[in-house]
Design an enzyme around this catalytic site. Structure first.
Site, PDB file in Angstrom:
ATOM      1  N   ARG A 150       0.820  -1.204   0.091  1.00 33.40           N
ATOM      2  CA  ARG A 150      -0.400   0.132   0.133  1.00 33.40           C
ATOM      3  C   ARG A 150       0.392   1.099  -0.543  1.00 33.40           C
ATOM      4  O   ARG A 150       0.222   1.887  -0.792  1.00 33.40           O
ATOM      5  CB  ARG A 150      -0.762  -0.016   0.649  1.00 33.40           C
ATOM      6  CG  ARG A 150      -1.896  -0.714   1.155  1.00 33.40           C
ATOM      7  CD  ARG A 150      -2.855  -1.568   2.233  1.00 33.40           C
ATOM      8  NE  ARG A 150      -2.489  -1.404   3.472  1.00 33.40           N
ATOM      9  CZ  ARG A 150      -1.374  -0.465   4.701  1.00 33.40           C
ATOM     10  NH1 ARG A 150      -2.522   0.943   4.678  1.00 33.40           N
ATOM     11  NH2 ARG A 150      -1.392  -0.141   5.269  1.00 33.40           N
ATOM     12  N   THR A 151       1.672   1.576   0.867  1.00 36.95           N
ATOM     13  CA  THR A 151       2.932   2.916   0.432  1.00 36.95           C
ATOM     14  C   THR A 151       3.644   3.030  -0.104  1.00 36.95           C
ATOM     15  O   THR A 151       3.942   4.242  -1.053  1.00 36.95           O
ATOM     16  CB  THR A 151       3.164   2.580   1.777  1.00 36.95           C
ATOM     17  OG1 THR A 151       2.966   2.350   3.537  1.00 36.95           O
ATOM     18  CG2 THR A 151       4.697   4.068   2.499  1.00 36.95           C
TER      19      THR A 151
ATOM     20  N   HIS B 126       6.737   6.247  10.672  1.00 36.74           N
ATOM     21  CA  HIS B 126       5.912   5.701   9.592  1.00 36.74           C
ATOM     22  C   HIS B 126       5.244   7.301   9.395  1.00 36.74           C
ATOM     23  O   HIS B 126       4.015   7.199   9.434  1.00 36.74           O
ATOM     24  CB  HIS B 126       4.586   5.216   9.287  1.00 36.74           C
ATOM     25  CG  HIS B 126       4.372   4.663   8.446  1.00 36.74           C
ATOM     26  ND1 HIS B 126       5.041   5.248   7.094  1.00 36.74           N
ATOM     27  CD2 HIS B 126       3.600   3.610   8.224  1.00 36.74           C
ATOM     28  CE1 HIS B 126       4.354   4.922   6.529  1.00 36.74           C
ATOM     29  NE2 HIS B 126       3.544   3.939   6.330  1.00 36.74           N
TER      30      HIS B 126
ATOM     31  N   ARG C  55      11.867   2.507   2.719  1.00 41.00           N
ATOM     32  CA  ARG C  55      11.359   1.890   3.864  1.00 41.00           C
ATOM     33  C   ARG C  55      11.988   0.423   3.536  1.00 41.00           C
ATOM     34  O   ARG C  55      12.761   0.310   3.209  1.00 41.00           O
ATOM     35  CB  ARG C  55       9.782   1.067   3.269  1.00 41.00           C
ATOM     36  CG  ARG C  55       9.559   0.351   4.709  1.00 41.00           C
ATOM     37  CD  ARG C  55       7.846  -0.279   4.652  1.00 41.00           C
ATOM     38  NE  ARG C  55       7.245   0.772   5.072  1.00 41.00           N
ATOM     39  CZ  ARG C  55       5.831   0.475   4.842  1.00 41.00           C
ATOM     40  NH1 ARG C  55       5.501  -0.768   5.512  1.00 41.00           N
ATOM     41  NH2 ARG C  55       5.183   1.250   5.725  1.00 41.00           N
TER      42      ARG C  55
ATOM     43  N   LYS D  79      23.784  -8.490  -1.592  1.00 42.27           N
ATOM     44  CA  LYS D  79      25.344  -8.498  -1.837  1.00 42.27           C
ATOM     45  C   LYS D  79      26.175  -7.614  -0.625  1.00 42.27           C
ATOM     46  O   LYS D  79      27.005  -7.646  -0.406  1.00 42.27           O
ATOM     47  CB  LYS D  79      25.354  -7.850  -2.890  1.00 42.27           C
ATOM     48  CG  LYS D  79      24.524  -8.342  -4.268  1.00 42.27           C
ATOM     49  CD  LYS D  79      25.232  -7.674  -5.813  1.00 42.27           C
ATOM     50  CE  LYS D  79      24.226  -7.677  -6.858  1.00 42.27           C
ATOM     51  NZ  LYS D  79      24.542  -6.864  -7.789  1.00 42.27           N
TER      52      LYS D  79
END
Lengths: 143, 304
Positions: B51-52, B129, B101, B80
């Site tokens: 959603r975000t 958030h 995020r 990596k």
């Protein structure tokens, strides 16, 4: 009673909480200095009952007062010149401390990011609360 | 150059400007349809969040810009062993703004410290958030017409819910807000939050049952009560129904009380509530796009 002689130049850290002197010795990195250091443990104290004392013969500039203030700002710092106390430094909690303590939050970015300094910020001077700059985790206990 | 790490990074005045812009975007979308032409948003999502991420991507496409990025760490150089600092240095060469995020708390702040482009924290672990909080504030302001003078009930898991903590901190800056915390004792709002409210002289009360307080609420912010948060199954079974919003509880609420939820919803709001005019949680998703559009414009200094 044990007697430790006067120092000519340097500083005396007095009123250290009994048992904490070795921890302070390491955090001030005194082991890396080529100078005379006396660690006095469990000295009698009217104010504290028992206390530790550190006597160090070196330049006062070599002492990180911020680190000391973070560890215990009740410590008395006496500056010695020609065998006499010439100044008493007041310890103020530093706004920021860098690489003295580590963030213990396993979810913090400091747990994986290479060479990231561990920075704690004084967020509540009244309650003496430091929080990690990155994750804001509270640092719970003093060194 | 500015970044957004925490909802409190913007002053109340700056937030008002941001919300004014978001409301103008809502009313005149065509005015903004090409404003980011030639600009690129990098969505660096080290953990999945459909959603975000889609909200950010929609926001950038609505502004006429384009999007690049990755949606989980496995498809990025992090697999990596590349550091966040190095990744953002690279991304800075490709894009004009970045939404990040990361499961590690503080990762977007580390990125912001090394970045040549604005970085938006799109969620860092259980920490912050901020665009969810901006979404909540814009929804309240748009639908209630104000961000002051109301009683808000926050219901569910108030102990671990980062959206709840951020919203309380953000609303505490406005006048005459009264909080009602509705949760089982195990999931009460943390002490540092109630201490902050006491210090600021902000009224709050803590109750266990939603029915006991719903009538006096202007806003109800629902969150999920997760079974695994309870100490034992017996308590969960005993308490769970207190935190499920259904028609019968809505009948006890005022006719103007709005229901918000950060989503995803599981079963804490019965689907029968969806058709109630007071259910605002799907409108909230739309406001999330508007606020992200306004944020992108503000950080790119393209706001007019």
């Amino acid at each position: 009673m044990l007697n430790v002689g006067k120092i000519e130049e340097g500083f005396v850290l007095d009123h250290i909480q009994a048992g904490k002197s070795l921890s302070i010795y390491h955090h001030l990195q005194l082991d890396q200095l080529d100078c005379t250091v006396a660690i006095i443990k469990n000295a009698r104290s009217n104010k504290m009952g028992k206390k530790d004392i550190l006597k160090v013969e070196c330049d006062i500039d070599m002492l990180d007062l911020d680190v000391l203030a973070f560890i215990d700002h009740n410590i008395t710092v006496n500056v010695i010149q020609d065998g006499e106390i010439v100044d008493k430094k007041e310890l103020i909690l530093p706004q920021e401390i860098r690489n003295i303590i580590k963030c213990r939050n396993p979810r913090c970015i400091t747990s994986i990011e290479q060479e990231l300094p561990h920075i704690f910020v004084l967020t509540d001077p009244k309650k003496e609360i430091y929080r990690c700059k990155y994750c804001e985790e509270k640092y719970g206990e003093r060194i | 150059m500015r970044h957004l790490m925490n909802p409190l990074d913007f002053t109340v005045e700056e937030l008002n400007q941001l919300f004014d812009l978001a409301n103008d975007i809502e009313k005149n979308p065509e005015k903004y349809a090409h404003i980011c032409a030639g600009k690129k948003l990098a969505t660096c999502f080290y953990e999945p969040s459909t959603r975000t991420r889609l909200s950010f991507e929609t926001a950038m496409y609505n502004l006429g810009g384009t999007v690049l990025g990755f949606s989980d760490a496995a498809s990025s150089s992090a697999s990596k062993g590349e550091s966040v600092s190095d990744t953002i240095r690279i991304i800075s060469c490709y894009a004009d703004i970045c939404a990040m995020r990361h499961p590690k708390e503080g990762a977007p702040m580390v990125a912001a410290g090394k970045s040549r482009i604005p970085v938006i924290n799109a969620g860092d672990g259980g920490h912050q958030h901020p665009t969810q909080t901006l979404t909540d504030l814009l929804t309240i302001r748009s639908l209630k017409g104000r961000l002051s003078d109301f009683t808000i009930g926050l219901c569910g898991d108030l102990k671990f819910g980062r959206t709840v903590h951020s919203l309380i901190n953000a609303l505490a800056r406005y006048e005459n807000i009264r909080f009602v915390f509705i949760s089982p004792p195990e999931l009460k709002v943390p002490d540092y939050i109630t201490e902050m409210l006491k210090e600021k002289g902000i009224a709050y009360e803590e109750v266990i049952r939603l029915e006991d307080c719903i009538a006096k609420l202007d806003l109800l912010y629902m969150t999920r009560v997760q079974r695994e948060r309870f100490f034992n199954e017996e308590d969960y079974v005993r308490l769970k129904d207190f935190y499920i919003l259904d028609k019968s509880k809505m009948n006890l609420a005022g006719k103007d009380m709005l229901v918000l939820h950060p989503l995803p919803r599981v079963n804490e709001i019965s689907v029968e509530v969806d058709t109630d005019e007071r259910a605002a949680y799907f409108k909230q998703v739309q406001y999330g796009v508007y606020v992200r559009m306004a944020l992108i414009l503000t950080l790119l200094e393209l706001a007019c």
